[in-house]
Design a protein around this motif. Structure first.
Motif, short mmCIF file in Angstrom:
data_model
loop_
_atom_site.label_atom_id
_atom_site.label_comp_id
_atom_site.label_asym_id
_atom_site.label_seq_id
_atom_site.Cartn_x
_atom_site.Cartn_y
_atom_site.Cartn_z
N GLU A 124 0.83 -1.21 0.00
CA GLU A 124 0.00 0.00 0.00
C GLU A 124 0.86 1.26 0.00
O GLU A 124 0.54 2.25 -0.67
N ALA A 125 1.98 1.22 0.74
CA ALA A 125 2.89 2.36 0.76
C ALA A 125 3.54 2.57 -0.61
O ALA A 125 3.65 3.71 -1.09
N LEU A 126 3.98 1.48 -1.23
CA LEU A 126 4.56 1.59 -2.57
C LEU A 126 3.61 2.29 -3.52
O LEU A 126 3.99 3.22 -4.25
N ARG A 127 2.37 1.87 -3.52
CA ARG A 127 1.41 2.43 -4.47
C ARG A 127 1.06 3.87 -4.15
O ARG A 127 0.83 4.67 -5.06
N ALA A 128 1.08 4.22 -2.87
CA ALA A 128 0.85 5.62 -2.51
C ALA A 128 1.99 6.50 -3.01
O ALA A 128 1.77 7.61 -3.52
N ILE A 129 3.22 6.01 -2.88
CA ILE A 129 4.39 6.77 -3.36
C ILE A 129 4.33 6.90 -4.88
O ILE A 129 4.53 7.99 -5.44
N TRP A 130 4.07 5.80 -5.57
CA TRP A 130 4.01 5.85 -7.03
C TRP A 130 2.89 6.76 -7.53
O TRP A 130 3.06 7.47 -8.52
N THR A 131 1.76 6.75 -6.86
CA THR A 131 0.67 7.63 -7.25
C THR A 131 1.06 9.09 -7.07
O THR A 131 0.73 9.94 -7.91
N CYS A 132 1.76 9.38 -5.99
CA CYS A 132 2.26 10.74 -5.77
C CYS A 132 3.15 11.18 -6.93
O CYS A 132 3.01 12.28 -7.45
N TRP A 133 4.07 10.31 -7.32
CA TRP A 133 4.99 10.66 -8.40
C TRP A 133 4.28 10.79 -9.75
O TRP A 133 4.60 11.67 -10.54
N GLN A 134 3.33 9.93 -10.00
CA GLN A 134 2.67 9.94 -11.30
C GLN A 134 1.66 11.07 -11.43
O GLN A 134 1.59 11.74 -12.47
N ASP A 135 0.87 11.29 -10.37
CA ASP A 135 -0.24 12.24 -10.46
C ASP A 135 0.03 13.57 -9.78
O ASP A 135 -0.79 14.50 -9.88
#
Length: 350
Positions: A124-135
């Motif tokens: 869940e943390a990985l995806r939160a970080i990646w979403t931050c970077w992408q969006d």
């Protein structure tokens, strides 16, 4: 294999950890027709070979099976995954594993607790970080084990067009398997798995997780190495069986995998293998793996029948297979096996 499980069986291979060998092996693996390659975290870093494999191939999927999640923070893994996904043009399968408590605490000097809950939160943390970077959204992840709330433009990589890497998780026990069904993109099953264990333990546990999350079986790829004993003569098959018996014995001596043997009524075998392992009697351990045990853990078939036997082993349970074909087989034979394995009886791709 029904259409809603997997449109086509994918066939993968391991990648060496020796960096000087990776470019040549990666090119060969792609040329032979494999779909993907995987690296493990044993005595070398699992990520560096993937960079070279991506550089020297154009379609081959790359993945870690596994990288030890709890030896790292979600942020460091997020960076590695993001860069490899971008460089490979979307070909990364990020495979994570928990390892065991002794290794995490004594080898990596990292905290250990509640591995299933911690792994869920790690993803869940990985995806939160990646979403931050992408969006460009604000990073605000707060969990029981990991907290990520600071991300400035200087430390944010550029968005990319390939989407987030798929996250696979290694699972043997039912609790971790259920978690995979709920939140992961893939499950990395252990080589020390039988068809019966897959059908009676792994698949039902995975389905329970999928059902809780409202997901379908096609939402999670199951990847599994499979021991293969084959050859064009009885002598060749007997020779190929020797190292496989030893490998099965090694895994069978490990307490973490005892439950697989116990399902078949072979609990006493585990006890004896464990005893011999303490004495370092590795050859004697291999001699205890009789034909029944060998046939449960390995596909045992002559070359003319090995493709059909592999299909039966995978059907309904495995979407990505890593067949451990004997090293003595020529490239032409391997390519033929792969072509037939990925083709239906009617001659169309799976």
């Amino acid at each position: 294999m029904t259409a809603d499980l997997a449109p086509r069986l994918r066939v993968d291979r391991g990648m060496p950890s020796d960096l000087s060998r990776v470019p040549g092996v990666a090119r060969d693996v792609e040329r032979l027709g494999y779909d993907g390659c995987w690296t493990g975290e044993i005595d070398h870093d699992p990520f560096l070979p993937l960079l070279l494999a991506a550089e020297h191939t154009s379609r081959l999927e790359i993945g870690t099976s596994i990288a030890v999640a709890f030896a790292r923070s979600p942020m460091t893994v997020a960076n590695l995954g993001w860069d490899l996904q971008a460089y490979s043009a979307g070909r990364l399968n990020l495979g994570l594993g928990s390892q065991i408590q002794a290794h995490v605490e004594k080898r990596f000097s990292m905290p250990w607790s509640h591995p299933v809950r911690r792994m869920r939160e790690f993803i869940e943390a990985l995806r939160a970080i990646w979403t931050c970077w992408q969006d460009g959204t604000r990073l605000s992840f707060r969990g029981d084990f990991y907290t990520h709330t600071l991300m400035t433009p200087m430390f944010s990589p550029e968005p990319m067009p390939y989407g987030q890497p798929k996250v696979f998780v290694a699972a043997v026990g039912e609790a971790m398997t259920e978690m995979c069904g709920e939140v992961a993109d893939g499950l990395l099953a252990h080589a020390f798995t039988t068809k019966r264990y897959s059908d009676e333990i792994t698949t039902p546990a995975l389905q329970r997780g999928l059902s809780r999350a409202g997901r379908e079986r096609r939402d999670v790829q199951v990847s599994c190495p499979v021991f293969v004993v084959t050859g064009d003569t009885e002598e060749a098959m007997a020779e190929a069986a020797v190292p496989v018996r030893k490998q099965i014995a090694f895994y069978g001596s490990t307490p973490a995998y005892r439950k697989v043997l116990e399902l078949h009524g072979w609990g006493d075998l585990h006890a004896e293998l464990h005893r011999l392992s303490k004495l370092g009697q590795w050859d004697a351990m291999g001699d205890l793996i009789d034909d029944d045990v060998l046939g449960a853990f390995a596909v045992v078939a002559p070359l003319s029948d090995v493709t059909d036997a592999l299909r039966v082993r995978c059907d309904g349970a495995i979407d990505r297979v890593l067949p451990a074909l004997p090293a003595t087989l020529s490239d032409e034979v391997v390519e033929s096996v792969l072509t037939r394995l990925r083709t239906t009886d009617e001659g169309s791709p799976r």
